[in-house]
Design a protein around this motif. Structure first.
Motif, PDB file in Angstrom:
ATOM      1  N   GLN A 130       0.807  -1.216   0.000  1.00  0.00           N
ATOM      2  CA  GLN A 130       0.000   0.000   0.000  1.00  0.00           C
ATOM      3  C   GLN A 130       0.847   1.277   0.000  1.00  0.00           C
ATOM      4  O   GLN A 130       0.321   2.377  -0.162  1.00  0.00           O
ATOM      5  CB  GLN A 130      -0.913   0.012   1.239  1.00  0.00           C
ATOM      6  N   ALA A 131       2.163   1.120   0.183  1.00  0.00           N
ATOM      7  CA  ALA A 131       3.042   2.290   0.216  1.00  0.00           C
ATOM      8  C   ALA A 131       3.209   2.859  -1.191  1.00  0.00           C
ATOM      9  O   ALA A 131       3.177   2.123  -2.179  1.00  0.00           O
ATOM     10  CB  ALA A 131       4.398   1.907   0.787  1.00  0.00           C
ATOM     11  N   PRO A 132       3.374   4.178  -1.295  1.00  0.00           N
ATOM     12  CA  PRO A 132       3.579   4.776  -2.618  1.00  0.00           C
ATOM     13  C   PRO A 132       4.907   4.316  -3.220  1.00  0.00           C
ATOM     14  O   PRO A 132       5.844   3.966  -2.490  1.00  0.00           O
ATOM     15  CB  PRO A 132       3.603   6.281  -2.332  1.00  0.00           C
ATOM     16  N   PRO A 133       5.014   4.282  -4.537  1.00  0.00           N
ATOM     17  CA  PRO A 133       6.270   3.885  -5.181  1.00  0.00           C
ATOM     18  C   PRO A 133       7.420   4.789  -4.741  1.00  0.00           C
ATOM     19  O   PRO A 133       7.219   5.973  -4.444  1.00  0.00           O
ATOM     20  CB  PRO A 133       5.978   4.044  -6.679  1.00  0.00           C
ATOM     21  N   ALA A 134       8.608   4.242  -4.693  1.00  0.00           N
ATOM     22  CA  ALA A 134       9.793   5.012  -4.321  1.00  0.00           C
ATOM     23  C   ALA A 134      10.949   4.597  -5.216  1.00  0.00           C
ATOM     24  O   ALA A 134      10.997   3.471  -5.724  1.00  0.00           O
ATOM     25  CB  ALA A 134      10.147   4.793  -2.856  1.00  0.00           C
ATOM     26  N   THR A 135      11.888   5.526  -5.404  1.00  0.00           N
ATOM     27  CA  THR A 135      13.057   5.285  -6.247  1.00  0.00           C
ATOM     28  C   THR A 135      14.312   5.657  -5.472  1.00  0.00           C
ATOM     29  O   THR A 135      14.351   6.687  -4.794  1.00  0.00           O
ATOM     30  CB  THR A 135      12.981   6.122  -7.538  1.00  0.00           C
ATOM     31  N   TYR A 136      15.338   4.808  -5.598  1.00  0.00           N
ATOM     32  CA  TYR A 136      16.593   5.026  -4.877  1.00  0.00           C
ATOM     33  C   TYR A 136      17.762   4.950  -5.854  1.00  0.00           C
ATOM     34  O   TYR A 136      17.727   4.183  -6.823  1.00  0.00           O
ATOM     35  CB  TYR A 136      16.779   3.968  -3.785  1.00  0.00           C
ATOM     36  N   ARG A 137      18.782   5.715  -5.544  1.00  0.00           N
ATOM     37  CA  ARG A 137      20.028   5.661  -6.309  1.00  0.00           C
ATOM     38  C   ARG A 137      21.111   5.046  -5.428  1.00  0.00           C
ATOM     39  O   ARG A 137      21.471   5.603  -4.392  1.00  0.00           O
ATOM     40  CB  ARG A 137      20.469   7.065  -6.744  1.00  0.00           C
ATOM     41  N   PHE A 138      21.590   3.867  -5.825  1.00  0.00           N
ATOM     42  CA  PHE A 138      22.670   3.204  -5.101  1.00  0.00           C
ATOM     43  C   PHE A 138      23.948   3.293  -5.928  1.00  0.00           C
ATOM     44  O   PHE A 138      23.931   2.994  -7.127  1.00  0.00           O
ATOM     45  CB  PHE A 138      22.349   1.726  -4.855  1.00  0.00           C
ATOM     46  N   GLU A 139      25.034   3.700  -5.279  1.00  0.00           N
ATOM     47  CA  GLU A 139      26.341   3.712  -5.931  1.00  0.00           C
ATOM     48  C   GLU A 139      27.248   2.740  -5.180  1.00  0.00           C
ATOM     49  O   GLU A 139      27.557   2.959  -4.004  1.00  0.00           O
ATOM     50  CB  GLU A 139      26.950   5.107  -5.936  1.00  0.00           C
ATOM     51  N   LEU A 140      27.622   1.675  -5.864  1.00  0.00           N
ATOM     52  CA  LEU A 140      28.448   0.622  -5.271  1.00  0.00           C
ATOM     53  C   LEU A 140      29.713   0.471  -6.104  1.00  0.00           C
ATOM     54  O   LEU A 140      29.645   0.099  -7.280  1.00  0.00           O
ATOM     55  CB  LEU A 140      27.690  -0.704  -5.232  1.00  0.00           C
ATOM     56  N   ASP A 141      30.844   0.767  -5.495  1.00  0.00           N
ATOM     57  CA  ASP A 141      32.127   0.665  -6.201  1.00  0.00           C
ATOM     58  C   ASP A 141      32.092   1.399  -7.540  1.00  0.00           C
ATOM     59  O   ASP A 141      32.479   0.860  -8.579  1.00  0.00           O
ATOM     60  CB  ASP A 141      32.509  -0.806  -6.420  1.00  0.00           C
TER      61      ASP A 141
END
Length: 222
Positions: A130-141
């Motif tokens: 039920q939570a609104p969509p979310a977007t994340y930026r992950f920077e790995l190495d």
């Protein structure tokens, strides 16, 4: 040149191993499960393989229709390797093999690729539907990944996301520790092991709220 070795066995298991049973082949498939990768990305993710060996494995897998080469559209315009529809059918097999492998002692030293830990993230997190969509930026190495949550699912793909709600910069081992609960996000921020941007509360919910059992293939503890 690519190998032409065969078990010469009519069993489907042996015929499958003729295609993906060579050393490094299934790890190449693992690295492509979340999306296309450049040759340099694969070399970085698989530091134990030589350039010549990796080239051979890629040629073999391409000749068997497991993966293909294609050029990304501008502005990237990079040549990448991507799984075909046939190659994608290997995903449950690779993840199940990873689940079985969790009983095997860790090697020393033990490398952990970004793809491995992001597969763990995707399989172990089940956001509120039920939570609104979310977007994340992950920077790995130094590689960037777009993480999106929608309808109770986590989606991961390489590349810059548009308008991320939050961001995280760290290394795969630290992210794995965050996901398996051996370190908290607050502690990692205090020690400088991670850099957080944007909505920290949303990032905390994604990383530290586990639901359900760990999906086979998760590299927790790696």
């Amino acid at each position: 040149m690519p190998t032409s070795r065969t078990y010469g066995d009519a069993c489907g298991i042996a015929r499958a191993l003729d295609v993906v049973g060579e050393r490094w082949a299934l790890l190449v498939v693992r690295e492509l499960l979340l999306g296309p990768q450049r040759f340099s990305d694969l070399r970085r993710a698989l530091p134990g393989v030589s350039s010549n060996m990796l080239t051979d494995r890629l040629r073999e897998l391409e000749s068997h229709g497991v993966l293909r080469q294609r050029r990304l559209p501008p502005p990237a315009a990079s040549m990448v390797y991507d799984l075909t529809a046939s190659g994608r059918e290997l995903e449950p097999i690779v993840l199940a093999l990873g689940g079985w492998g969790l009983r095997v002692p860790l090697p020393t030293p033990a490398h952990l690729s970004a793809t491995s830990v992001l597969l763990f993230l995707r399989g172990s997190r089940h956001p509120d539907p039920q939570a609104p969509p979310a977007t994340y930026r992950f920077e790995l190495d130094d590689q960037v990944w777009a993480i999106r949550t929608r309808d109770g699912q986590v989606h991961v793909e390489p590349g810059e996301p548009a308008g991320p709600d939050a961001g995280l910069r760290t290394d795969p081992s630290t992210l794995n520790s965050l996901l398996d609960g051996s370190i908290s996000l607050a502690t990692a921020r205090t020690t400088g092991a991670v850099v957080v941007s944007g909505d920290g509360a949303a990032l905390h919910r994604l990383l530290e709220t586990r639901a359900g059992d760990r999906r086979p293939g998760a590299p927790a503890g790696a």
